[in-house]
Scaffold this motif. Structure first.
Motif, PDB file in Angstrom:
ATOM      1  N   UNK A   8       0.872  -1.165   0.000  1.00 27.03           N
ATOM      2  CA  UNK A   8       0.000   0.000   0.000  1.00 27.03           C
ATOM      3  C   UNK A   8       0.917   1.224   0.000  1.00 27.03           C
ATOM      4  N   UNK A   9       0.950   1.948  -1.101  1.00 26.46           N
ATOM      5  CA  UNK A   9       1.871   3.067  -1.263  1.00 26.46           C
ATOM      6  C   UNK A   9       1.109   4.378  -1.143  1.00 26.46           C
ATOM      7  N   UNK A  10       1.583   5.237  -0.265  1.00 24.72           N
ATOM      8  CA  UNK A  10       1.021   6.576  -0.128  1.00 24.72           C
ATOM      9  C   UNK A  10       1.909   7.527  -0.924  1.00 24.72           C
ATOM     10  N   UNK A  11       1.349   8.111  -1.954  1.00 27.09           N
ATOM     11  CA  UNK A  11       2.077   9.041  -2.818  1.00 27.09           C
ATOM     12  C   UNK A  11       1.660  10.462  -2.464  1.00 27.09           C
ATOM     13  N   UNK A  12       2.600  11.237  -1.958  1.00 29.13           N
ATOM     14  CA  UNK A  12       2.327  12.630  -1.578  1.00 29.13           C
ATOM     15  C   UNK A  12       3.010  13.501  -2.627  1.00 29.13           C
ATOM     16  N   UNK A  13       2.241  13.935  -3.616  1.00 26.85           N
ATOM     17  CA  UNK A  13       2.798  14.602  -4.802  1.00 26.85           C
ATOM     18  C   UNK A  13       1.750  15.537  -5.396  1.00 26.85           C
ATOM     19  N   UNK A  14       2.146  16.797  -5.653  1.00 28.30           N
ATOM     20  CA  UNK A  14       1.170  17.761  -6.187  1.00 28.30           C
ATOM     21  C   UNK A  14       1.254  17.925  -7.697  1.00 28.30           C
ATOM     22  N   UNK A  15       2.184  17.227  -8.354  1.00 22.64           N
ATOM     23  CA  UNK A  15       2.291  17.277  -9.806  1.00 22.64           C
ATOM     24  C   UNK A  15       1.407  16.181 -10.395  1.00 22.64           C
ATOM     25  N   UNK A  16       0.309  16.585 -11.056  1.00 28.04           N
ATOM     26  CA  UNK A  16      -0.658  15.601 -11.548  1.00 28.04           C
ATOM     27  C   UNK A  16      -0.061  14.647 -12.573  1.00 28.04           C
ATOM     28  N   UNK A  18       3.114  13.676 -13.075  1.00 30.35           N
ATOM     29  CA  UNK A  18       4.030  12.722 -12.449  1.00 30.35           C
ATOM     30  C   UNK A  18       3.259  11.727 -11.594  1.00 30.35           C
ATOM     31  N   UNK A  19       2.270  12.222 -10.855  1.00 27.11           N
ATOM     32  CA  UNK A  19       1.482  11.338  -9.991  1.00 27.11           C
ATOM     33  C   UNK A  19       0.763  10.272 -10.818  1.00 27.11           C
ATOM     34  N   UNK A  20       0.204  10.665 -11.961  1.00 24.39           N
ATOM     35  CA  UNK A  20      -0.486   9.689 -12.825  1.00 24.39           C
ATOM     36  C   UNK A  20       0.491   8.637 -13.343  1.00 24.39           C
ATOM     37  N   UNK A  21       1.690   9.078 -13.764  1.00 28.04           N
ATOM     38  CA  UNK A  21       2.679   8.137 -14.289  1.00 28.04           C
ATOM     39  C   UNK A  21       3.144   7.171 -13.205  1.00 28.04           C
ATOM     40  N   UNK A  22       3.398   7.691 -12.005  1.00 24.01           N
ATOM     41  CA  UNK A  22       3.841   6.834 -10.906  1.00 24.01           C
ATOM     42  C   UNK A  22       2.740   5.855 -10.504  1.00 24.01           C
ATOM     43  N   UNK A  23       1.531   6.334 -10.437  1.00 23.41           N
ATOM     44  CA  UNK A  23       0.417   5.465 -10.043  1.00 23.41           C
ATOM     45  C   UNK A  23       0.272   4.303 -11.034  1.00 23.41           C
ATOM     46  N   UNK A  24       0.373   4.606 -12.319  1.00 21.71           N
ATOM     47  CA  UNK A  24       0.260   3.556 -13.345  1.00 21.71           C
ATOM     48  C   UNK A  24       1.395   2.548 -13.225  1.00 21.71           C
ATOM     49  N   UNK A  25       2.628   3.052 -13.041  1.00 20.65           N
ATOM     50  CA  UNK A  25       3.784   2.158 -12.943  1.00 20.65           C
ATOM     51  C   UNK A  25       3.718   1.292 -11.685  1.00 20.65           C
ATOM     52  N   UNK A  26       3.344   1.883 -10.582  1.00 24.38           N
ATOM     53  CA  UNK A  26       3.277   1.136  -9.325  1.00 24.38           C
ATOM     54  C   UNK A  26       2.151   0.101  -9.360  1.00 24.38           C
ATOM     55  N   UNK A  27       1.023   0.473  -9.936  1.00 26.81           N
ATOM     56  CA  UNK A  27      -0.087  -0.476 -10.052  1.00 26.81           C
ATOM     57  C   UNK A  27       0.318  -1.657 -10.927  1.00 26.81           C
ATOM     58  N   UNK A  28       1.140  -1.384 -11.940  1.00 25.71           N
ATOM     59  CA  UNK A  28       1.614  -2.465 -12.796  1.00 25.71           C
ATOM     60  C   UNK A  28       2.497  -3.452 -12.077  1.00 25.71           C
ATOM     61  N   UNK A  29       3.085  -3.021 -10.962  1.00 26.34           N
ATOM     62  CA  UNK A  29       3.899  -3.920 -10.151  1.00 26.34           C
ATOM     63  C   UNK A  29       3.096  -4.556  -9.010  1.00 26.34           C
ATOM     64  N   UNK A  30       1.802  -4.336  -9.011  1.00 23.08           N
ATOM     65  CA  UNK A  30       0.957  -4.951  -7.993  1.00 23.08           C
ATOM     66  C   UNK A  30       0.757  -4.133  -6.742  1.00 23.08           C
ATOM     67  N   UNK A  31       1.255  -2.884  -6.737  1.00 19.50           N
ATOM     68  CA  UNK A  31       1.082  -2.026  -5.574  1.00 19.50           C
ATOM     69  C   UNK A  31      -0.252  -1.280  -5.654  1.00 19.50           C
ATOM     70  N   UNK A  32      -0.808  -0.980  -4.473  1.00 20.79           N
ATOM     71  CA  UNK A  32      -2.022  -0.163  -4.406  1.00 20.79           C
ATOM     72  C   UNK A  32      -1.617   1.245  -4.000  1.00 20.79           C
ATOM     73  N   UNK A  33      -2.001   2.220  -4.790  1.00 22.19           N
ATOM     74  CA  UNK A  33      -1.537   3.585  -4.580  1.00 22.19           C
ATOM     75  C   UNK A  33      -2.678   4.475  -4.105  1.00 22.19           C
TER      76      UNK A  33
END
Length: 237
Positions: A8-16, A18-33
């Protein structure tokens, strides 16, 4: 939880973007963001994650200040992601409690590799006995502090043999201190354990409850204040 095990990853980021790209990449590795923009939201959700990715340029608070506040009550792994490139900024982040530090722009694969490495370091080494699931389970049921008798199981307190009635939260504060009488508890620890919010805006509430304990028991020294540190159970001299 490294090597592909979802966190379970908490992403604290105000850049939309970058946040979208990270969320997609992390979800692809099985993480919940779970993504938030503000530091105060990140602090509020700290107990719902296994890992924190923290930007330093946040709209409501500098990320380093958030990290310091987080470290007072949580050992959750944190990787700082920021555009600040100065060596001094990097050192400040690590000294504030970051487990690792990445300068923007960075490659997603590098971030994922570093997350795995930090998560591996966070796993207790083999042979270390696990911490008890409930530290209170090993606490004594009855605690005596001078003529004050605190029954943790029955949630009853007597002073010189006479019963005293505390509010639920007053007893919860006193019980937290009584379970380990020699241990000093910080304001943040008490607020987190009793109110469920270590950064409660109206933290004067704790002062009011401690004043209530002292007044109702007639034992001002039952809760000792250690200036700049916190509180511990005391015994009247």
């Amino acid at each position: 939880m490294p090597d592909g095990v979802g966190m379970r990853v908490l992403l604290v980021e105000d850049d939309d973007r970058l946040a979208d790209a990270l969320t997609t990449a992390l979800a692809g590795r099985g993480h919940r963001v779970e993504r938030v923009v503000r530091a105060d939201d990140g602090l509020r959700l700290k107990d719902r994650c296994d890992f924190v990715l923290l930007d330093l340029g946040l709209p409501d608070m500098d990320g380093l200040d958030m990290l310091r506040r987080l470290r007072r009550v949580s050992a959750v792994p944190v990787i700082v992601i920021t555009a600040r490139t100065e060596e001094r900024a990097v050192l400040r982040g690590l000294r504030a409690g970051a487990d690792d530090y990445l300068i923007k722009p960075f490659r997603i694969m590098e971030l994922l590799a570093r997350m795995d490495a930090v998560a591996r370091r966070s796993v207790p080494p083999p042979g270390r006995p696990p911490a008890p699931a409930d530290p209170a389970a090993a606490a004594p049921e009855i605690v005596q502090a001078g003529d004050v008798r605190i029954d943790l199981r029955a949630r009853e307190i007597t002073v010189a043999g006479a019963p005293v009635t505390l509010t639920r939260r007053e007893f919860d504060v006193l019980a937290l201190l009584a379970r380990e009488p020699g241990v000093v508890r910080s304001r943040e620890e008490i607020l987190d354990a009793v109110w469920g919010d270590a950064f409660l805006a109206a933290s004067r509430s704790l002062d009011v409850h401690i004043a209530g304990i002292r007044a109702k028991t007639g034992r001002p020294g039952l809760v000792r204040t250690l200036r700049g540190t916190g509180y511990r159970l005391g015994v009247e001299d």
